[in-house]
Write a protein that holds these residues in place. Structure first.
Motif, PDB file in Angstrom:
ATOM      1  N   PRO A  10      36.000  59.086 -29.060  1.00 26.58           N
ATOM      2  CA  PRO A  10      36.811  58.542 -28.148  1.00 26.58           C
ATOM      3  C   PRO A  10      37.862  59.658 -27.413  1.00 26.58           C
ATOM      4  O   PRO A  10      38.014  59.668 -26.041  1.00 26.58           O
ATOM      5  CB  PRO A  10      37.117  57.158 -28.302  1.00 26.58           C
ATOM      6  CG  PRO A  10      37.826  57.842 -29.815  1.00 26.58           C
ATOM      7  CD  PRO A  10      36.034  58.726 -30.334  1.00 26.58           C
ATOM      8  N   GLY A  11      38.059  61.045 -27.822  1.00 24.20           N
ATOM      9  CA  GLY A  11      39.009  61.451 -27.394  1.00 24.20           C
ATOM     10  C   GLY A  11      40.521  60.809 -27.474  1.00 24.20           C
ATOM     11  O   GLY A  11      40.920  59.710 -27.930  1.00 24.20           O
ATOM     12  N   PRO A  52      36.783  62.796 -23.228  1.00 28.27           N
ATOM     13  CA  PRO A  52      36.069  61.647 -23.639  1.00 28.27           C
ATOM     14  C   PRO A  52      35.148  61.986 -23.780  1.00 28.27           C
ATOM     15  O   PRO A  52      33.990  62.529 -24.004  1.00 28.27           O
ATOM     16  CB  PRO A  52      35.404  60.759 -23.363  1.00 28.27           C
ATOM     17  CG  PRO A  52      37.342  61.169 -22.051  1.00 28.27           C
ATOM     18  CD  PRO A  52      37.559  62.215 -21.920  1.00 28.27           C
ATOM     19  N   GLY A  53      34.200  62.431 -26.155  1.00 30.20           N
ATOM     20  CA  GLY A  53      33.431  62.950 -26.897  1.00 30.20           C
ATOM     21  C   GLY A  53      33.442  64.130 -26.544  1.00 30.20           C
ATOM     22  O   GLY A  53      32.865  65.538 -26.902  1.00 30.20           O
ATOM     23  N   THR A  82      38.223  58.043 -35.294  1.00 35.02           N
ATOM     24  CA  THR A  82      36.889  58.123 -34.563  1.00 35.02           C
ATOM     25  C   THR A  82      35.736  56.909 -35.229  1.00 35.02           C
ATOM     26  O   THR A  82      36.021  56.687 -36.721  1.00 35.02           O
ATOM     27  CB  THR A  82      36.557  59.366 -34.487  1.00 35.02           C
ATOM     28  OG1 THR A  82      36.166  59.886 -36.407  1.00 35.02           O
ATOM     29  CG2 THR A  82      37.173  60.408 -33.913  1.00 35.02           C
ATOM     30  N   SER A 105      41.479  67.688 -25.240  1.00 39.64           N
ATOM     31  CA  SER A 105      40.776  66.747 -25.692  1.00 39.64           C
ATOM     32  C   SER A 105      40.080  65.973 -24.639  1.00 39.64           C
ATOM     33  O   SER A 105      40.385  66.370 -22.864  1.00 39.64           O
ATOM     34  CB  SER A 105      41.779  65.392 -26.030  1.00 39.64           C
ATOM     35  OG  SER A 105      40.972  64.364 -26.256  1.00 39.64           O
ATOM     36  N   THR A 149      37.147  66.640 -28.665  1.00 38.23           N
ATOM     37  CA  THR A 149      38.139  66.636 -28.848  1.00 38.23           C
ATOM     38  C   THR A 149      37.789  68.230 -29.940  1.00 38.23           C
ATOM     39  O   THR A 149      37.046  67.844 -30.677  1.00 38.23           O
ATOM     40  CB  THR A 149      38.565  65.413 -29.326  1.00 38.23           C
ATOM     41  OG1 THR A 149      38.957  64.685 -28.656  1.00 38.23           O
ATOM     42  CG2 THR A 149      39.924  66.063 -29.489  1.00 38.23           C
ATOM     43  N   ARG A 209      41.755  53.965 -29.794  1.00 38.59           N
ATOM     44  CA  ARG A 209      41.586  54.727 -30.550  1.00 38.59           C
ATOM     45  C   ARG A 209      40.509  55.203 -31.893  1.00 38.59           C
ATOM     46  O   ARG A 209      39.585  56.245 -32.349  1.00 38.59           O
ATOM     47  CB  ARG A 209      42.148  55.793 -30.291  1.00 38.59           C
ATOM     48  CG  ARG A 209      41.015  57.316 -30.870  1.00 38.59           C
ATOM     49  CD  ARG A 209      41.950  58.596 -30.685  1.00 38.59           C
ATOM     50  NE  ARG A 209      41.338  59.786 -30.231  1.00 38.59           N
ATOM     51  CZ  ARG A 209      42.013  60.453 -31.481  1.00 38.59           C
ATOM     52  NH1 ARG A 209      41.996  60.077 -32.280  1.00 38.59           N
ATOM     53  NH2 ARG A 209      40.690  61.555 -30.910  1.00 38.59           N
TER      54      ARG A 209
END
Length: 495
Positions: A418-419, A473-474, A392, A471, A476, A439
């Motif tokens: 970002p997942g 995006p945003g 991340t 998971s 996880t 990522r």
């Protein structure tokens, strides 16, 4: 060998069919024989009883005929109309025959001395006897006494015996025809009943021809649904064969998957080990050639060799740890306070990743005490935190939650990075699974060997827990669930 196997299969099928037809025919033959014998015996019993009754009636009739006959005509009643041919009568003196006659087609005829001698010795008490009279055959005889005179009367048994013999012949013919018809019907019925079994055998032969020792094994032929009725013997065989084929196909698929996994594992391990070995070999060669000529400081070369050696050593230790965990080797079992352990791990991660925002949340309804190996449990939390920090970008918020409920303790590591890519999510806990470089938003971040999450999952399973990942995006979230010490003790006691 294949042709011989097919021939033996056909021979066994035919022999089974022949045996079944033979069993049915023998059973029917036994039943027909028993019925015929019983019929003959019963018929003979009734015919002999009827003959005995007629003999007794004839003896009584002879006494009445003698009383009403003129003097000197003691056996004159034999001349009466209605006397059956073969009827025999005699006048007895004591147990000797004084005079005896038999009715023939030409009228009554006197018996010879030999014939009269065969009739001697019969008591005049009304009992029935069987004698063979020379020239006349077998007779049923009885003697009665009235007014001091004994009369003997008899009827031939040949008629009854002839009727019984005819009955035996007729029943034998009927039974023979019935056996032929029953055998034919049984053969057709057995052949129809064995059709499903032949189809099951054909399926087994077809599966046996599939090369199971190589290639991908899938789509094996199954017994048709029409031949898997559990209410029939052939259907039970079909169900069992389908279950066996399913098990074989699943086992071969699992073996192939394990072999593929092993090949991929060896390839990845070789690739990971080759990089540090190449670096060590290169720097060693440079040092042998003389590092001064290449303007490389010896300290730098030794430091690079040491770094690559440490990397290779860590990789080997991780692989050995995974092997020990998969073998089920026992871990240290002491009481561990997960709240304290997670707090220490978060503090360490905060020091290593100062660019991230770290948060620890405790939701404890009960003491977060589990039984396990503290160093391995710390490794689980540290791997999850390192994974979140590495993949991340700076400024990402990482929230670690420790929660107890329903006899379990859950550790959740959540980040708003970002997942995980969707195609990577199903294999995220496999060995040497590494995320896309895109990522990682940390400049200069070095990716690991892809063993961290695999080790985390193995350690969690060794502690009778489970690990899950969600998971997007945003959002996880990794969740590790372990049984609390008290709950685990109760489960062990119940077991």
């Amino acid at each position: 060998m294949t042709a011989l196997g097919r021939a033996l299969t056909r021979l066994r099928g035919r022999s089974l069919r022949v045996r079944m037809v033979l069993v049915h025919s023998l059973t029917l033959a036994a039943v027909c024989t028993a019925m015929a014998v019983a019929t003959v015996l019963v018929q003979r019993y009734y015919l002999i009883r009827d003959l005995d009754q007629r003999v007794t009636d004839a003896a009584e009739h002879s006494q009445g005929g003698r009383e009403h006959a003129p003097p000197g005509a003691s056996l004159g009643f034999l001349n009466e109309r209605g006397q059956h041919t073969g009827t025999l009568a005699a006048l007895m003196t004591g147990e000797k025959i004084a005079t005896a006659e038999v009715v023939t087609d030409q009228g009554p005829r006197s018996l010879t001395a030999a014939q009269r001698a065969a009739l001697g010795g019969i008591p005049a008490d009304g009992t029935l006897h069987t004698r063979t009279v020379p020239g006349l055959g077998t007779y049923r005889l009885t003697a009665v006494t009235e007014s001091g005179t004994a009369m003997l009367a008899g009827l031939p048994v040949d008629g009854v015996q002839h009727m019984i013999d005819s009955l035996v012949v007729i029943e034998a013919c009927i039974a023979g025809v019935g056996l032929v018809l029953a055998g034919s019907v049984s053969a057709v019925a057995v052949r129809r009943q064995l059709r499903p079994l032949r189809r099951v055998a054909a399926t087994a032969v077809e599966v046996s021809h599939v090369p199971l020792d190589r290639g991908e094994v899938s789509g094996l032929t199954r017994v048709p649904a029409a031949d898997t009725d559990p209410g029939t013997e052939a259907g039970q065989v079909g169900v069992a064969l389908n279950r066996l084929i399913d098990h074989v196909e699943w086992s071969l698929s699992e073996r192939q998957r394990a072999e593929e996994h092993m090949r991929r594992f060896l390839a990845d391990a070789g690739h990971e080990l080759r990089t540090p070995l190449a670096s060590i070999a290169g720097y060693a060669e440079l040092m042998l050639m003389g590092v001064d000529s290449r303007k490389i400081e010896p300290e730098l070369a030794w430091r690079r060799v040491s770094d690559q050696s440490a990397r290779m050593t860590g990789l080997v230790e991780d692989l050995l740890l995974l092997a020990r965990l998969e073998e089920g080797r026992p871990l240290e079992a002491v009481e561990v306070n997960l709240a304290t352990l997670v707090g220490d791990a978060v503090w360490d991660a905060r020091a290593a990743g100062a660019g991230h925002h770290w948060q620890l949340v405790l939701c404890l309804d009960a003491p977060a005490t589990v039984t396990g190996d503290p160093s391995r449990l710390h490794q689980v939390v540290a791997n999850l935190l390192a994974n979140a920090r590495t993949h991340t970008p700076a400024g990402t918020r990482i929230t670690v939650t420790v929660e107890t409920a329903d006899g379990h303790c859950a550790i959740r590591v959540h980040d708003d990075g970002p997942g995980i890519p969707g195609d990577l999510l199903p294999t995220v806990f496999d060995r040497f699974t590494r995320g896309d470089a895109s990522r990682s938003r940390t400049p200069g971040a070095a990716g690991g060997a892809g063993l961290g999450l695999a080790i985390t999952a193995a350690i969690t399973q060794a502690h009778h827990g489970r690990i899950e990942v969600e998971s997007a995006p945003g959002d996880t979230r990794f969740t590790v669930t372990l049984p609390l010490t008290a709950a685990r003790s109760r489960d062990s006691g119940t077991a």
